[in-house]
Design an enzyme around this catalytic site. Structure first.
Site, mmCIF file in Angstrom:
data_model
loop_
_atom_site.group_PDB
_atom_site.id
_atom_site.type_symbol
_atom_site.label_atom_id
_atom_site.label_comp_id
_atom_site.label_asym_id
_atom_site.label_seq_id
_atom_site.Cartn_x
_atom_site.Cartn_y
_atom_site.Cartn_z
ATOM 1 N N GLY A 154 0.791 -1.193 -0.034
ATOM 2 C CA GLY A 154 -0.075 0.002 0.127
ATOM 3 C C GLY A 154 0.992 1.057 0.084
ATOM 4 O O GLY A 154 2.188 1.168 0.272
ATOM 5 N N CYS A 155 0.379 2.434 -0.382
ATOM 6 C CA CYS A 155 1.206 3.754 -0.413
ATOM 7 C C CYS A 155 1.683 4.073 1.004
ATOM 8 O O CYS A 155 2.661 4.502 1.204
ATOM 9 C CB CYS A 155 -0.032 4.707 -0.971
ATOM 10 S SG CYS A 155 -1.647 4.869 -0.315
ATOM 11 N N TYR A 156 0.381 3.935 2.071
ATOM 12 C CA TYR A 156 1.321 4.525 3.094
ATOM 13 C C TYR A 156 2.126 3.541 4.079
ATOM 14 O O TYR A 156 3.154 4.013 4.587
ATOM 15 C CB TYR A 156 -0.171 4.290 4.165
ATOM 16 C CG TYR A 156 -0.845 5.532 4.387
ATOM 17 C CD1 TYR A 156 -0.371 6.790 4.697
ATOM 18 C CD2 TYR A 156 -2.502 5.573 4.347
ATOM 19 C CE1 TYR A 156 -1.075 7.961 4.553
ATOM 20 C CE2 TYR A 156 -3.080 6.668 4.461
ATOM 21 C CZ TYR A 156 -2.576 8.060 4.442
ATOM 22 O OH TYR A 156 -3.482 9.048 4.713
ATOM 23 N N ALA A 159 5.630 4.369 2.133
ATOM 24 C CA ALA A 159 6.495 5.610 2.844
ATOM 25 C C ALA A 159 6.710 5.253 3.968
ATOM 26 O O ALA A 159 7.810 5.745 4.466
ATOM 27 C CB ALA A 159 5.481 6.715 2.774
#
Length: 352
Positions: A154-156, A159
C-alpha cells in the site's frame, strides 16, 4: 542483433487511478506491450472514452475479465481491483503460466487470518498466498526476482517502511516507541465518489481518519516485525490533505543510543539505500516535500535527531500513485523479468 520482443501485458481493473497510472507508465516502457485492459462496470467502452486525454495513444477497449482470454494473450498481468477480488483470479492466472502483480491487499499478508480479520473476507487460497513476495524492492529485491506473484504494498506502508526500515534493521530504536504520522492526498481514496474526498469537503480542511483502526496498520507491523526479528506494534495515524497527489510520513522513535547524532543516522541511511536508485537521502537540514516526488517513482527521505527528547525524526515523501502504487509495481516487474529496475520509470517530477 534483432529488436527485443516485447512482453505482452494485461491490466485487470484498468479504469481506476492505479490502472491509469499503469497505462501511462507502461506505454513508455520499452520492453512491454499492453494487449489487454479488463474491467466490469465499463466493459465495451473504448479506453479513450474513460480517459479522453489518452485516446490518441490507446486504441484498446475495456474487455470482460475472462481468464482464458487473458492468459492466451498475456505473460504478465497487473491487478488493480478492490480488496477481496484478486484472490479469486490469481490462482487461475498462475496455473496458466502468467506472472502476476497484485496492487490490492490480497497478497500482502503471510498470515491469511490477519487479512481476514482486517478485510472481512475468508480465504482458502493458502497455497497461492505463501508463494507471494511483498513487493518492496528496497527490502525484498532478491525474492522478487525469483517469484511469479508479487503483493504490491500500500501507499502508506511504502512511505512508512522506507522511513523506518534502516532504524529497525540496524536496531537503532526502541520499536515500541515508533509513531507514524502520515498524510495523503485525496487520490489515495480512489476514483469512486466519496463525500470526504469531494472538493467542497476537502479543500481548505485537514483531518485525521480511521485513527487506531486503519487497515494498513497490520501490513506495516508485519514488515517491521520481520526487520526487528520479533513482533512489533506501531502507532499509525493517517490524515487527509487537501491536495490530489502525494504522501508525507513523519516517523518519531526513541533512540537506543542517545549519543547518536543526525550525521550518524544520515550515514546509516545512505549506506542502507546505496544500491537503490529511487531513494534520495537528503543532506542535513533539508526535509522532503511531496511536490518533489509528483509523477515519479522516487522516495525522498530527510533525517533529524532531537537531543532534548533523545528521539530520531525521519520524514519520507512519495507520490502515492507511483512509488506508492503503479510505479512500484513496474519496478517489481523489472526485477521479475531480469531487467534494470529503473527501466521505463519516471524520475523527473511535475514541478511546480
Amino acid at each position: 542483433m534483432g529488436e527485443l520482443e516485447k512482453i505482452p501485458v494485461g491490466i485487470i481493473g484498468a479504469s481506476g487511478y492505479g490502472g491509469i497510472q499503469l497505462v501511462r507508465i507502461l506505454l513508455e516502457h520499452p520492453n512491454v506491450d499492453i494487449v489487454y485492459l479488463g474491467g466490469s462496470g465499463s466493459v465495451g467502452k473504448p479506453y479513450g472514452d474513460l480517459y479522453p486525454h489518452l485516446a490518441h495513444c490507446v486504441n484498446l477497449s475495456i474487455e470482460p475479465i475472462d481468464i482464458d482470454l487473458i492468459t492466451s494473450r498475456c505473460r504478465v498481468v497487473f491487478l488493480g481491483l478492490p480488496n477481496g477480488l484478486a484472490c479469486e483470479l490469481v490462482p487461475q492466472l498462475l496455473r496458466k503460466g502468467c506472472k502476476v502483480l497484485d496492487l490490492s491487499a490480497d497478497y500482502r499478508f503471510r498470515n491469511l487470518g490477519t487479512y481476514s480479520a482486517w478485510y472481512n473476507k475468508d480465504r482458502t487460497d493458502h497455497e497461492t498466498a505463501i508463494q507471494s513476495v511483498y513487493g518492496l524492492p528496497e527490502l525484498y529485491q532478491e525474492e522478487i526476482k525469483s517469484t511469479s506473484l508479487v503483493g504490491c504494498p500500500g501507499c502508506y506502508p511504502t512511505a512508512s517502511l522506507m522511513a523506518l526500515s534502516p532504524l529497525l534493521k540496524q536496531g537503532l530504536i526502541l520499536p515500541e516507541t515508533a509513531i507514524i504520522d502520515a498524510k495523503s492526498g485525496t487520490s489515495g481514496g480512489g476514483r469512486q465518489a466519496k463525500t470526504p474526498l469531494l472538493l467542497a469537503e476537502a479543500e481548505g480542511s485537514f483531518m485525521a481518519y480511521e485513527v487506531a483502526s486503519h487497515r494498513h496498520t497490520p501490513e506495516i507491523e508485519q514488515i517491521c516485525s520481520d526487520l526487528a526479528g520479533y513482533e512489533v506494534k506501531v502507532q499509525f495515524t493517517p490524515h487527509l490533505l487537501p491536495m490530489v497527489r502525494g504522501i508525507l510520513v513523519t516517523v518519531y522513535a526513541s533512540l537506543r543510543d542517545p549519543g547518536l547524532v543526525r550525521d550518524d543516522i544520515l550515514t546509516i541511511y545512505s549506506a542502507f539505500y546505496r544500491s537503490f536508485p529511487f531513494v534520495k537521502i537528503l543532506p542535513h537540514g533539508v526535509y522532503p516535500q511531496t511536490k518533489w516526488a509528483w509523477g515519479t517513482n522516487l522516495c525522498y527521505i530527510g533525517v533529524e535527531t532531537d537531543p532534548h527528547t533523545d528521539r530520531v525524526i525521519v520524514m519520507s515523501a512519495i507520490d502515492n500513485l507511483v512509488k506508492g502504487q503503479a510505479g512500484q509495481a513496474v519496478q517489481c516487474l523489472n526485477l521479475m523479468m531480469g531487467w534494470d529496475q529503473t527501466l521505463g520509470l519516471p524520475r523527473l517530477c511535475f514541478y511546480p
